[in-house]
Design an enzyme around this catalytic site. Sequence first.
Site, PDB file in Angstrom:
ATOM      1  N   ASP A  58       9.336   5.346   7.484  1.00 30.20           N
ATOM      2  CA  ASP A  58       9.071   6.652   8.096  1.00 30.20           C
ATOM      3  C   ASP A  58       8.136   7.514   7.250  1.00 30.20           C
ATOM      4  O   ASP A  58       7.870   8.668   7.592  1.00 30.20           O
ATOM      5  CB  ASP A  58      10.395   7.396   8.333  1.00 30.20           C
ATOM      6  CG  ASP A  58      11.188   7.589   7.043  1.00 30.20           C
ATOM      7  OD1 ASP A  58      10.671   7.255   5.957  1.00 30.20           O
ATOM      8  OD2 ASP A  58      12.331   8.085   7.121  1.00 30.20           O
ATOM      9  N   GLY A  59       7.704   6.984   6.112  1.00 25.66           N
ATOM     10  CA  GLY A  59       6.775   7.744   5.276  1.00 25.66           C
ATOM     11  C   GLY A  59       7.432   8.841   4.448  1.00 25.66           C
ATOM     12  O   GLY A  59       6.759   9.590   3.759  1.00 25.66           O
ATOM     13  N   ASP A  89       7.032   3.839 -10.535  1.00 29.41           N
ATOM     14  CA  ASP A  89       7.756   3.604  -9.284  1.00 29.41           C
ATOM     15  C   ASP A  89       9.254   3.432  -9.517  1.00 29.41           C
ATOM     16  O   ASP A  89       9.771   2.320  -9.591  1.00 29.41           O
ATOM     17  CB  ASP A  89       7.188   2.388  -8.539  1.00 29.41           C
ATOM     18  CG  ASP A  89       6.298   2.843  -7.393  1.00 29.41           C
ATOM     19  OD1 ASP A  89       5.861   4.014  -7.412  1.00 29.41           O
ATOM     20  OD2 ASP A  89       6.044   2.043  -6.483  1.00 29.41           O
ATOM     21  N   GLY A  96       2.791   3.582   1.445  1.00 33.24           N
ATOM     22  CA  GLY A  96       3.397   3.754   2.757  1.00 33.24           C
ATOM     23  C   GLY A  96       3.970   5.145   2.956  1.00 33.24           C
ATOM     24  O   GLY A  96       4.296   5.538   4.075  1.00 33.24           O
ATOM     25  N   ARG A  97       4.123   5.852   1.852  1.00 29.33           N
ATOM     26  CA  ARG A  97       4.686   7.203   1.973  1.00 29.33           C
ATOM     27  C   ARG A  97       4.185   8.120   0.871  1.00 29.33           C
ATOM     28  O   ARG A  97       4.741   9.188   0.645  1.00 29.33           O
ATOM     29  CB  ARG A  97       6.199   7.134   1.932  1.00 29.33           C
ATOM     30  CG  ARG A  97       6.726   6.434   0.689  1.00 29.33           C
ATOM     31  CD  ARG A  97       8.168   6.686   0.551  1.00 29.33           C
ATOM     32  NE  ARG A  97       8.773   5.782  -0.426  1.00 29.33           N
ATOM     33  CZ  ARG A  97      10.024   5.867  -0.786  1.00 29.33           C
ATOM     34  NH1 ARG A  97      10.778   6.803  -0.260  1.00 29.33           N
ATOM     35  NH2 ARG A  97      10.516   5.039  -1.657  1.00 29.33           N
ATOM     36  N   GLY A 153       0.845  -1.192   0.000  1.00 30.66           N
ATOM     37  CA  GLY A 153       0.000   0.000   0.000  1.00 30.66           C
ATOM     38  C   GLY A 153       0.875   1.234   0.000  1.00 30.66           C
ATOM     39  O   GLY A 153       2.099   1.144   0.106  1.00 30.66           O
ATOM     40  N   ASP A 193       3.819  -4.864  -7.505  1.00 31.87           N
ATOM     41  CA  ASP A 193       3.245  -3.641  -6.936  1.00 31.87           C
ATOM     42  C   ASP A 193       3.822  -2.402  -7.607  1.00 31.87           C
ATOM     43  O   ASP A 193       3.355  -1.291  -7.361  1.00 31.87           O
ATOM     44  CB  ASP A 193       3.491  -3.584  -5.421  1.00 31.87           C
ATOM     45  CG  ASP A 193       4.955  -3.778  -5.063  1.00 31.87           C
ATOM     46  OD1 ASP A 193       5.495  -4.845  -5.394  1.00 31.87           O
ATOM     47  OD2 ASP A 193       5.558  -2.868  -4.480  1.00 31.87           O
ATOM     48  N   LYS A 207       4.505  11.948  -3.255  1.00 29.05           N
ATOM     49  CA  LYS A 207       5.356  10.889  -2.686  1.00 29.05           C
ATOM     50  C   LYS A 207       6.296  11.491  -1.649  1.00 29.05           C
ATOM     51  O   LYS A 207       6.946  12.498  -1.914  1.00 29.05           O
ATOM     52  CB  LYS A 207       6.157  10.246  -3.824  1.00 29.05           C
ATOM     53  CG  LYS A 207       6.836   8.950  -3.466  1.00 29.05           C
ATOM     54  CD  LYS A 207       7.263   8.219  -4.731  1.00 29.05           C
ATOM     55  CE  LYS A 207       8.101   6.999  -4.453  1.00 29.05           C
ATOM     56  NZ  LYS A 207       8.434   6.284  -5.702  1.00 29.05           N
TER      57      LYS A 207
END
EC number: 2.7.7.-
Length: 487
Positions: free
Chosen positions: A125-126, A262, A92-93, A90, A252, A113
């Site tokens: 830590d995002g 990505d 995450g950041r 998912g 993903d 992002k």
Amino acid sequence: MKALDELTFDNRFARLGDAFSTHVLPEPLDEPRLVVASDAAMALLDLDPTVADTPVFAELFGGHKLWAEAEPRAMVYSGHQFGGYSPQLGDGRGLLLGEVYNQAGEHWDLHLKGAGMTPYSRMGDGRAVLRSSIREFLASEALHALGIPSSRALCVIGSSTPVWREKQERGAMVLRLAPSHIRFGHFEYFYYTKKPEQQAELAEHVLSLHYPECKEQPEPYLAMFREIVERNAEMIAKWQAYGFCHGVMNTDNMSILGITFDFGPFAFLDDFDAHFICNHSDHEGRYSFSNQVPIGQWNLSALAQALTPFISVEALKEALGLYLPFYQAHYLDLMRRRLGLTTAEGDDQKLVERLLKLMQNSGVDYTLFFRRLGDESAALAVARLRDDFVDMAGFDAWAEQYKERVARDGNCSEEQRRERMHAVNPLYILRNYLAQNAITAAESGDYSEVRRLHEVLSKPFEEQAGMEQYAQRPPDWGKHLEISCSS
Ligand code: AMP
Ligand code: MG
């Protein structure tokens, strides 16, 4: 042209509800500042490029402000990472801020992002660091300029927020644009968590919004899958033809639209090397340059598995069988054009393969070889290029075949040949060392090099005055840079 507060939102993914994404507010960066913006990407949102220099721009894309109509959401997905299934990934950041539609009627996802922690951050830590944000920005826009389907990047916002990786770095955000951020892993998530209703909703969403033409077909989902197969085959054919190594082809990170997505430890080849591995954590070379082709099919099979509720296994297999022929056709078509050929002959594939083998053995610069091949007549070009090859006799034999092949292709003036070849053979690519130079300067607060490099790469086929230093082989220090996988 629009001002920043005139964007029009229509948040179609957010409307799917909480089973698909979670509302999360961005966590602002300290002292946000513009590092670089893409005028071409701004134009996709009808934005006046001068708004990038206003303080509110850095505040919006640095997480301090939001449009009233934005609905920031972290999307849930899963995926196969290095061949193994990870049940819960998912955003995450990253946050999907919303979907903006432009005057041409196109929808663009705004995805921020590095926007802070979400329920999917796991141990992270995002955050995203400046270095990786610059790399994603430059790569997205450079691939697009080369004609390789890719997500786009609007801007990078830098900050003074400390972020800890191998050492302390600074946090940044990159604003990514794509018609959709749905990945193969979205379908896998709902398939493996056994949520057939949501999975059907997701499939209907993708079909209606992104593959509407398939709705006219007798089996719409099958038609959609076939289209996804072809788009992926075409994208990967272009990666291979231009020497782009993605590095982390986990499912993903695969877009349902067949666009490059990505960016992590990606690289463009300098010297041609079929076995090149750009990701230092990829010890087995699963995502090596030449493995990208079979991995593309592997990833599509993983998606096919997740589509078994909608399409028969037999039909899925048949569609998967189209991948390699599609790939071959697109790849060969582009390589022919890179060689200056306008017709097709049965032995062209061999001609390409022999050349690549020679380049591999001699470590020839992949981009510059093709560019120089088009600089002059075939005879003069190969005579000049032969010095780059250790196996000169081998190259001479290839060159003879090439010259004969060019002669059979038909007459054209040297001028026409140059124009045709230079239009498909870039002079400037995003070499790792060029990105590194720009990053080093940016980390000390000088953004001029990132901006200049972005500018040069936005016209990769056009020779630009005073930019010779961007069209060189890497210096020794820049040849085998270790690109950290942490980002
Ligand atoms: P990536 O390797 O960047 O494609 O990321 C794989 C997964 O890890 C995704 O779910 C990301 O959102 C998550 N992730 C990567 N980096 C971080 C981070 N610094 N903080 C939180 N999640 C992250
Ligand atoms: Mg990812």
